[in-house]
Every structure is written in structure tokens, then in C-alpha cells.
Design an enzyme around this catalytic site. Structure first.
Site, PDB file in Angstrom:
ATOM      1  N   SER A 163       0.831  -1.205   0.000  1.00 49.69           N
ATOM      2  CA  SER A 163       0.000   0.000   0.000  1.00 49.69           C
ATOM      3  C   SER A 163       0.872   1.264   0.000  1.00 49.69           C
ATOM      4  CB  SER A 163      -0.959  -0.083   1.193  1.00 49.69           C
ATOM      5  OG  SER A 163      -1.999   0.837   1.035  1.00 49.69           O
ATOM      6  N   ASP A 244     -10.172  -5.685  -2.754  1.00 53.51           N
ATOM      7  CA  ASP A 244      -9.526  -4.697  -1.899  1.00 53.51           C
ATOM      8  C   ASP A 244     -10.392  -3.430  -1.907  1.00 53.51           C
ATOM      9  OD1 ASP A 244      -7.886  -2.574  -1.023  1.00 53.51           O
ATOM     10  OD2 ASP A 244      -6.067  -3.566  -1.739  1.00 53.51           O
ATOM     11  N   HIS A 279      -7.336  -6.288   1.177  1.00 53.21           N
ATOM     12  CA  HIS A 279      -6.148  -5.449   1.400  1.00 53.21           C
ATOM     13  C   HIS A 279      -5.330  -5.923   2.602  1.00 53.21           C
ATOM     14  CE1 HIS A 279      -4.023  -1.694   0.581  1.00 53.21           C
ATOM     15  NE2 HIS A 279      -4.092  -1.315   1.838  1.00 53.21           N
TER      16      HIS A 279
HETATM   17  N1  LIG Z   1      -7.852   2.359   9.272  1.00 53.54           N
HETATM   18  C1  LIG Z   1      -7.606   0.992   9.171  1.00 53.54           C
HETATM   19  C2  LIG Z   1      -7.234   0.582   7.786  1.00 53.54           C
HETATM   20  C3  LIG Z   1      -5.878   0.965   7.328  1.00 53.54           C
HETATM   21  C4  LIG Z   1      -5.254  -0.185   6.601  1.00 53.54           C
HETATM   22  O1  LIG Z   1      -5.910  -1.042   5.997  1.00 53.54           O
HETATM   23  N2  LIG Z   1      -3.965  -0.205   6.686  1.00 53.54           N
HETATM   24  C5  LIG Z   1      -3.229  -1.254   6.038  1.00 53.54           C
HETATM   25  C6  LIG Z   1      -2.112  -0.635   5.241  1.00 53.54           C
HETATM   26  S1  LIG Z   1      -2.747   0.552   4.099  1.00 53.54           S
HETATM   27  C7  LIG Z   1      -2.634  -2.166   7.091  1.00 53.54           C
HETATM   28  O2  LIG Z   1      -1.656  -2.843   6.811  1.00 53.54           O
HETATM   29  N3  LIG Z   1      -3.218  -2.170   8.292  1.00 53.54           N
HETATM   30  C8  LIG Z   1      -2.691  -2.882   9.411  1.00 53.54           C
HETATM   31  C9  LIG Z   1      -2.936  -4.356   9.439  1.00 53.54           C
HETATM   32  O3  LIG Z   1      -3.743  -4.895   8.657  1.00 53.54           O
HETATM   33  O4  LIG Z   1      -2.261  -5.027  10.248  1.00 53.54           O
HETATM   34  C10 LIG Z   1      -6.590   0.598  10.223  1.00 53.54           C
HETATM   35  O5  LIG Z   1      -6.131   1.469  10.951  1.00 53.54           O
HETATM   36  O6  LIG Z   1      -6.233  -0.577  10.301  1.00 53.54           O
END
Ligand SMILES: N[C@@H](CCC(=O)N[C@@H](CS)C(=O)NCC(=O)O)C(=O)O
Length: 302
Positions: A163, A244, A279
Site C-alpha cells: 500500500s 480490496d 487489502h
Molecule cells: N484504518 C484501518 C485501515 C488501514 C489499513 O488497511 N492499513 C493497512 C495498510 S494501508 C494495514 O496494513 N493495516 C494494518 C494491518 O492490517 O495489520 C486501520 O487502521 O487498520
């Protein structure tokens, strides 16, 4: 100045080291995790390359260390994995005035900010591509290993990310593609492929880099492919899940494929749309083995 080893955790055949150090680049204390594969401990005189993994929005070094499952792949091929943090942190570090999770803390976007008040700490490009590798090199040279194995953080290295980190990986790879070349290969999971044209990118670039488009173009992969010549058969490997939720509005990998048309990168960006994947780290961990093999080939391990 060196690293504090906060913890050393046995994982698969090697160890995950949680490190902390003072960064002159960001002016803050930084956390970084490193997985050292089994070859580092068990093989006499092994030369171990490093793969840098740049995480996405809202992440720390822990997310990928715990959920991407790089460790078995690192053991299989014999590379170390470096998991840097996603931004500077601390009470004095300015955050998003809107309190969003897409800018500020955990959202450094791997660029060097030029705009106040972010320009003091948000220097993640220089941190990830320059200070951190050089400090890791010095630190592990000074500690040495019982097996006589050595870690290479500077020359035989590759980069990947997810991402925001997928953007950071492609951008960093292309920006340092010219001689002397830095990364042997680059891949990305659901990258923000053309940040200048999507809400996450516009917010980050506007606040970190200002409003001049020329400043954004210095980092945007969709612009960099037009100005940096592929030296031969280098391929950028990308996976993108079709379920996603950010795919259509924020990630837009097709715009990078479009931008590469008529350039030396046409046909060299290997975009794999994978049906049904989202995602999350369930998606990432499903394709980590393919990315590991891709980097292992380019690092001369197979
Ligand atoms: N706002 C949400 C979504 C943000 C999100 O999907 N972030 C992705 C990267 S863009 C991620 O890797 N989140 C942490 C995870 O899944 O461990 C969160 O804070 O988890």
C-alpha cells in the site's frame, strides 16, 4: 551511534530482533525489526542479503513481522528482512491536524518533507534508503556473528512493500535505479501506484511536499517510469486483490501500467490481479512466497 536490542525472539529457524535507535535524519528515536534467517546462525561464512519491507498506513514494524509470514521464506532462501517504521514518532512530532490515520504519524509516505511543520522530522526517504542501511551495516559489522556469516544491508539488497509501502518501494527503487544502483529488485502488494492522482497521495504530498506538481513528480512512480530507463529486463512484480476496498479509489495500479506504455518499462510491470483477495495481511501472506522467490532470484540466492 548504535542500536538497542529491545528483544530477540526465536521465530522459525532464525531470530526476530526488535531494535531501537536515535535517528539524526528524523530527529527522533526510531523502531525497526529485523529477521535474521537460520543461515546467519548456522551456516559458516554465509553472505546474507537483505530485503526491505515497507509497511502501509497505520502500521508499525510489528504488523508485517507478525502477519506477513516472511520468516519461513527468509529461511528457505537465506535473506534477512528489515521492517522499518512508517513515520517518526514522539510527543513533539506533528501529526494530522484532522486526526486522520492517512497522514502524519504512521503515514510518513517514505518522502522527505519540505513543508513546515513536517520538514523537521518527516524525512522517511533519507531514513529508509540511506541512514538506516548504513547504520545497520555498521552495527552488525561491529557485533559480528559466531558462525562468521555476514549481513549485507547496502549492496545485495531488494525492496518490497504494501500500500503506502508499495508506493515507497517502487518510488525508492526507481529513484535509485541509476548507477550506482541500489536495489536488485522491487515488488509491491497493493501499492498506491499513482499517488498524485488519488486522495491519500494528494493529502500526503500536498502537506509534505507543497503544491508544486514538480515536487510530486520526483516521487510518483507513474512519472518516474517515464524518466528512468530500464537497463534490460528488470521487472517490477505487483499483486493486487480485486476485493480490496481501496483498489479503485486509492491504489489504481492500472494507471502505472498506462504510464509505462511507450517507455522502457512497458511490459516490465508484472501486475497480477488476484480474484477475491482484500487489502489485509491474509492477502499479503498468500503472495509472500511468490515475492520471496522473485527477490531470491534477483539476489543470486537461486
Ligand atoms: N484504518 C484501518 C485501515 C488501514 C489499513 O488497511 N492499513 C493497512 C495498510 S494501508 C494495514 O496494513 N493495516 C494494518 C494491518 O492490517 O495489520 C486501520 O487502521 O487498520
Amino acid at each position: 551511534m548504535g542500536f538497542q536490542i529491545e528483544s530477540q525472539i526465536s521465530s522459525c529457524g532464525g531470530k526476530l530482533l526488535k531494535l531501537q535507535h536515535e535517528s539524526e535524519t528524523t530527529g527522533t528515536s526510531m523502531n525497526v525489526n529485523i529477521y535474521l534467517p537460520q543461515q546467519y546462525y548456522k551456516e559458516d561464512g554465509a553472505k546474507i542479503p537483505a530485503l526491505y519491507y515497507l509497511s502501509g498506513l497505520s502500521c508499525t514494524p510489528q504488523n508485517a513481522s507478525e502477519k506477513a509470514f516472511w520468516q519461513p521464506q527468509a529461511d528457505k532462501f537465506g535473506f534477512a528482512v528489515v521492517f522499518p517504521d512508517t513515520s517518526p514518532r514522539g510527543a513533539d512530532v506533528p501529526d494530522d491536524p484532522e486526526n486522520g490515520w492517512d497522514f502524519g504519524l504512521s503515514a510518513g509516505f517514505y518522502v522527505d518533507a519540505t513543508q513546515s511543520p513536517y520538514d523537521k522530522n518527516y524525512k522517511m526517504f533519507s531514513y529508509v534508503h540511506d541512514e538506516l542501511p548504513n547504520k545497520l551495516d555498521q552495527f552488525f559489522k561491529s557485533t559480528g556473528s559466531e558462525s562468521g556469516s555476514t549481513l549485507d544491508f547496502l549492496d545485495n539488497v531488494a525492496i518490497t512493500g504494501h500500500s503506502m509501502g508499495g508506493f515507497g518501494a517502487i518510488s525508492g527503487y526507481l529513484k535509485q535505479y541509476a548507477s550506482p544502483r541500489k536495489y536488485k529488485s522491487c515488488s509491491a502488494f497493493a501499492p498506491i501506484a499513482n499517488p498524485s492522482l488519488v486522495p491519500w497521495g494528494k493529502k500526503a504530498f500536498g502537506n509534505y511536499l507543497g503544491l508544486e506538481s514538480a515536487q510530486w513528480e520526483k516521487y510518483d512512480p507513474a512519472n518516474l517510469v517515464k524518466n528512468i530507463s530500464n537497463k534490460g529486463n528488470d521487472v517490477i512484480l505487483i499483486h493486487q486483490g480485486t476485493n480490496d476496498p481501496f483498489y479503485k479509489e486509492q491504489l489504481k495500479p492500472h494507471l502505472l501500467i498506462e504510464a509505462a506504455k511507450g517507455t522502457s518499462w512497458e511490459g516490465k510491470i508484472n501486475l497480477n490481479l488476484v480474484d477475491g483477495f482484500d487489502h489485509s495481511y491474509y492477502f499479503i501472506s498468500s503472495f509472500v512466497p511468490q515475492h520471496a522467490e522473485f527477490h531470491a532470484k534477483n539476489l543470486g540466492l537461486i
